[in-house]
Motif scaffolding. Structure first.
Motif, PDB file in Angstrom:
ATOM      1  N   ASP A  27      18.225  24.920  12.546  1.00 32.39           N
ATOM      2  CA  ASP A  27      19.584  24.796  12.034  1.00 32.39           C
ATOM      3  C   ASP A  27      19.665  23.580  11.123  1.00 32.39           C
ATOM      4  N   ASP A  28      20.676  23.569  10.258  1.00 38.86           N
ATOM      5  CA  ASP A  28      20.918  22.441   9.375  1.00 38.86           C
ATOM      6  C   ASP A  28      21.821  21.425  10.061  1.00 38.86           C
ATOM      7  N   TYR A  29      21.395  20.170  10.011  1.00 39.49           N
ATOM      8  CA  TYR A  29      22.189  19.088  10.585  1.00 39.49           C
ATOM      9  C   TYR A  29      22.444  18.040   9.511  1.00 39.49           C
ATOM     10  N   TRP A  30      23.635  17.438   9.574  1.00 44.55           N
ATOM     11  CA  TRP A  30      24.052  16.437   8.589  1.00 44.55           C
ATOM     12  C   TRP A  30      24.527  15.178   9.293  1.00 44.55           C
ATOM     13  N   GLY A  31      24.284  14.046   8.642  1.00 48.16           N
ATOM     14  CA  GLY A  31      24.860  12.804   9.109  1.00 48.16           C
ATOM     15  C   GLY A  31      26.284  12.667   8.622  1.00 48.16           C
ATOM     16  N   GLN A  32      26.935  11.590   9.030  1.00 47.03           N
ATOM     17  CA  GLN A  32      28.341  11.379   8.693  1.00 47.03           C
ATOM     18  C   GLN A  32      28.520  10.774   7.306  1.00 47.03           C
ATOM     19  N   GLY A  33      27.450  10.297   6.722  1.00 46.53           N
ATOM     20  CA  GLY A  33      27.510   9.718   5.385  1.00 46.53           C
ATOM     21  C   GLY A  33      27.598   8.208   5.406  1.00 46.53           C
ATOM     22  N   THR A  34      27.025   7.593   4.384  1.00 53.41           N
ATOM     23  CA  THR A  34      27.112   6.144   4.228  1.00 53.41           C
ATOM     24  C   THR A  34      27.424   5.843   2.762  1.00 53.41           C
ATOM     25  N   GLN A  35      28.357   4.945   2.551  1.00 52.15           N
ATOM     26  CA  GLN A  35      28.819   4.654   1.196  1.00 52.15           C
ATOM     27  C   GLN A  35      27.858   3.701   0.499  1.00 52.15           C
ATOM     28  N   VAL A  36      27.497   4.059  -0.714  1.00 51.92           N
ATOM     29  CA  VAL A  36      26.730   3.177  -1.591  1.00 51.92           C
ATOM     30  C   VAL A  36      27.579   2.933  -2.836  1.00 51.92           C
ATOM     31  N   THR A  37      27.858   1.678  -3.106  1.00 55.20           N
ATOM     32  CA  THR A  37      28.658   1.308  -4.271  1.00 55.20           C
ATOM     33  C   THR A  37      27.862   0.332  -5.124  1.00 55.20           C
ATOM     34  N   VAL A  38      27.694   0.694  -6.387  1.00 56.04           N
ATOM     35  CA  VAL A  38      26.952  -0.153  -7.317  1.00 56.04           C
ATOM     36  C   VAL A  38      27.937  -0.703  -8.342  1.00 56.04           C
TER      37      VAL A  38
END
Length: 121
Positions: A108-119
């Motif tokens: 199955d496909d699993y995803w993380g909650q995400g992490t913000q990257v700001t440049v």
């Protein structure tokens, strides 16, 4: 229950570097491909890089030569080293993995909650 947890995002100046990590947890039998995707405001989620269990990698053209994906199969963790960051790399970065849970019946496909990257410029 299988979970993916990203870390390492943040604010960096253009030209700088960041290293993202994604750790998996839970009852896992085997992990196939792992990867990183990103989604900028107002845009669709796009592939950044993927890596197979054997170490074969694939990169979006926009990050080739600047980003490096790697994984530690013993730790079930995937990394993304990002160098020479530019403003266009600003996005939420999501970890993805194809996982066969220990008590499951398929990948199955699993995803993380995400992490913000700001440049910043």
């Amino acid at each position: 229950q299988v979970q993916l947890v990203e870390s390492g995002g943040g604010l960096v100046q253009a030209g700088g570097s960041l290293r993202l990590s994604c750790a998996t947890s839970g009852s896992i039998f085997v992990i196939n491909a792992m990867g990183w995707y990103r989604q900028a405001p107002g845009k669709q989620r796009e592939l950044v890089a993927t890596i197979t269990s054997g170490g074969l990698t694939n990169y979006a053209d926009s990050v080739k030569g600047r980003f490096t994906i790697s994984r530690d199969n013993a730790k079930n963790t995937v990394y993304l080293q990002m160098n020479s960051l530019n403003v266009e790399d600003t996005a939420v970065y999501y970890c993805h993995a194809e996982i066969f849970p220990r008590y499951g019946s398929r990948f199955d496909d699993y995803w993380g909650q995400g992490t913000q990257v700001t440049v910043s410029s």
